[in-house]
Design an enzyme around this catalytic site. Structure first.
Site, PDB file in Angstrom:
ATOM      1  N   ARG A  71       0.833  -1.207   0.000  1.00 48.34           N
ATOM      2  CA  ARG A  71       0.000   0.000   0.000  1.00 48.34           C
ATOM      3  C   ARG A  71       0.871   1.262   0.000  1.00 48.34           C
ATOM      4  NH1 ARG A  71      -3.191   2.754   4.369  1.00 48.34           N
ATOM      5  NH2 ARG A  71      -5.030   3.683   3.367  1.00 48.34           N
ATOM      6  N   HIS A  75       0.422   4.135  -2.751  1.00 48.72           N
ATOM      7  CA  HIS A  75       0.138   5.529  -2.390  1.00 48.72           C
ATOM      8  C   HIS A  75       1.293   6.453  -2.757  1.00 48.72           C
ATOM      9  CE1 HIS A  75      -3.460   5.010   0.583  1.00 48.72           C
ATOM     10  NE2 HIS A  75      -3.552   4.206  -0.465  1.00 48.72           N
ATOM     11  N   GLU A  99       3.030  13.808   3.168  1.00 44.16           N
ATOM     12  CA  GLU A  99       1.881  13.095   2.602  1.00 44.16           C
ATOM     13  C   GLU A  99       1.282  12.135   3.620  1.00 44.16           C
ATOM     14  OE1 GLU A  99       3.213  11.243  -1.052  1.00 44.16           O
ATOM     15  OE2 GLU A  99       4.111  13.131  -1.741  1.00 44.16           O
ATOM     16  N   ASN A 105      -3.891   8.729   4.193  1.00 42.44           N
ATOM     17  CA  ASN A 105      -2.758   8.112   4.894  1.00 42.44           C
ATOM     18  C   ASN A 105      -2.757   8.291   6.403  1.00 42.44           C
ATOM     19  OD1 ASN A 105      -1.568   7.274   2.418  1.00 42.44           O
ATOM     20  ND2 ASN A 105      -0.633   9.298   2.137  1.00 42.44           N
ATOM     21  N   HIS A 204      -6.153  -6.411  -2.502  1.00 35.86           N
ATOM     22  CA  HIS A 204      -7.010  -6.504  -1.323  1.00 35.86           C
ATOM     23  C   HIS A 204      -7.352  -7.950  -0.990  1.00 35.86           C
ATOM     24  CE1 HIS A 204      -8.521  -2.041  -1.489  1.00 35.86           C
ATOM     25  NE2 HIS A 204      -7.252  -2.169  -1.135  1.00 35.86           N
ATOM     26  N   THR A 258      -9.240 -16.052   3.060  1.00 32.68           N
ATOM     27  CA  THR A 258      -7.810 -16.315   3.332  1.00 32.68           C
ATOM     28  C   THR A 258      -7.140 -14.969   3.575  1.00 32.68           C
ATOM     29  OG1 THR A 258      -7.448 -16.316   0.923  1.00 32.68           O
ATOM     30  CG2 THR A 258      -7.663 -18.462   1.993  1.00 32.68           C
TER      31      THR A 258
END
Length: 336
Positions: A71, A75, A99, A105, A204, A258
């Site tokens: 991630r 980002h 940021e 974030n 995801h 999972t």
């Protein structure tokens, strides 16, 4: 790792998912011409192994760190390119507005300590050579492969920015509440297409999300109640984790089947109306190309792994600083 000559890439599937090798032709010609998987072949030949070792250690005590690290790369790349800008902390002396404090974030992005540990280990082996931006790209690949997903040769040679863009982070990073139109436009703005959107959303398949990112779907989403694109049984389960007016920072698994393995169950979940975030379920709820891709990836994990690896390369090519632009930060948190 796969071939370093940019013609074919060998996807290595860990035993967690399966035990075979698949050689595919990845069109690395799409890669930025100045990035190459052999960039550190003479200056820091063991960099990939160093990154992987630190992440393996981190996974022992933090099952979600792999998802958190990928991630960070995501980002980072969506805001002024893959330049390590997300790693810079607030600094009034250098005029850095981090940021990390942007809405997507703040109190959410994590894994910075592991990135620092990787940087320390890499600096010990190869001082002043490997950029923090490249560390994020390598960490993303290692996080996926160590969790049972594909492995790919990461194009390298990015340099680190000397600035951050908090406003850009607020505007450009896809949000969990985005509809398909907004998601498509944010991906298109950085040169990524619908295939990239669906494939990269498959990340995801592991990790967690805070209740505040989806609780609106569980209560009064419409006049008649919860989001109708969510399975009613899944709503009931999620309401136990995220009661109305409860702790917005409580965590739910992005993949209820999972939760810590990198596989294609994310897409099967969408087919069963079990996409945790609105931005997840949008891929299957709206008409058009995303639905066909969800069905294809659900039916064929190898096809998903191949597309995911290519889309990660595509994302890693967003506006890198190369040549004499930027710098190689000594400490990922601050400019030199």
């Amino acid at each position: 790792m796969g071939s370093s000559r940019g013609v074919t890439t060998t996807l290595i599937f860990s035993p967690l998912a399966t035990t075979f090798l698949v050689t595919i032709g990845l069109l690395l010609c799409q890669s930025n011409a100045q990035l190459t998987s052999t960039f550190y072949a003479t200056t820091c030949p063991n960099v990939s192994g160093i990154v992987s070792t630190v992440i393996q250690q981190a996974l022992q005590s933090d099952a979600r760190i792999g998802a958190s690290l990928i991630r960070l790369h995501f980002h980072d790349c969506f805001v002024q390119g893959c330049d390590g800008s997300i790693l810079l902390t607030d600094n009034s002396t250098t005029n850095i507005q981090s940021e990390q404090n942007a809405a997507p974030n703040v109190n959410s992005a994590r894994g910075f300590g592991v990135v620092d540990n990787i940087k320390t280990a890499v600096e010990n082996a190869c001082p002043g050579v490997v950029s923090c931006a490249d560390i994020l790209a390598l960490a993303a690949e290692a996080s996926v492969s160590l969790s049972g997903g594909p492995s790919w040769s990461v194009p390298l040679g990015r340099r680190d920015s000397r600035s951050a863009n908090q406003g850009g982070a607020n505007a450009s990073i896809p949000a969990p509440f985005d509809n398909l139109s907004n998601l498509t436009s944010k991906f298109s703005a950085v040169g990524l297409n619908t295939n990239d959107l669906v494939a990269l959303s498959g990340a995801h398949t592991f990790g967690r999300a805070q209740c505040r990112t989806f609780v609106n779907r569980l209560y009064n989403f419409t006049a008649s109640g919860p989001d109708p694109t969510l399975s009613s049984s899944y709503v009931t389960t999620l309401q136990q984790t995220c009661p109305q007016n409860g702790n917005g920072a409580a965590l739910a698994n992005l993949d209820p089947t999972t939760p810590d393995a990198f596989d294609n169950n994310y897409f099967s979940n969408l087919q069963g109306n079990q996409g945790l975030l609105q931005s997840d379920q949008e891929l299957f709820s709206a008409n058009g190309a995303p639905v066909a891709l969800v069905n294809a990836f659900s039916a064929n994990q190898t096809a998903f792994f191949q597309s995911f690896a290519q889309s990660m390369i595509n994302m890693g090519n967003i506006s890198p600083l190369t040549g004499s632009s930027g710098e190689i930060r000594r400490d990922c948190k601050i400019i030199n």
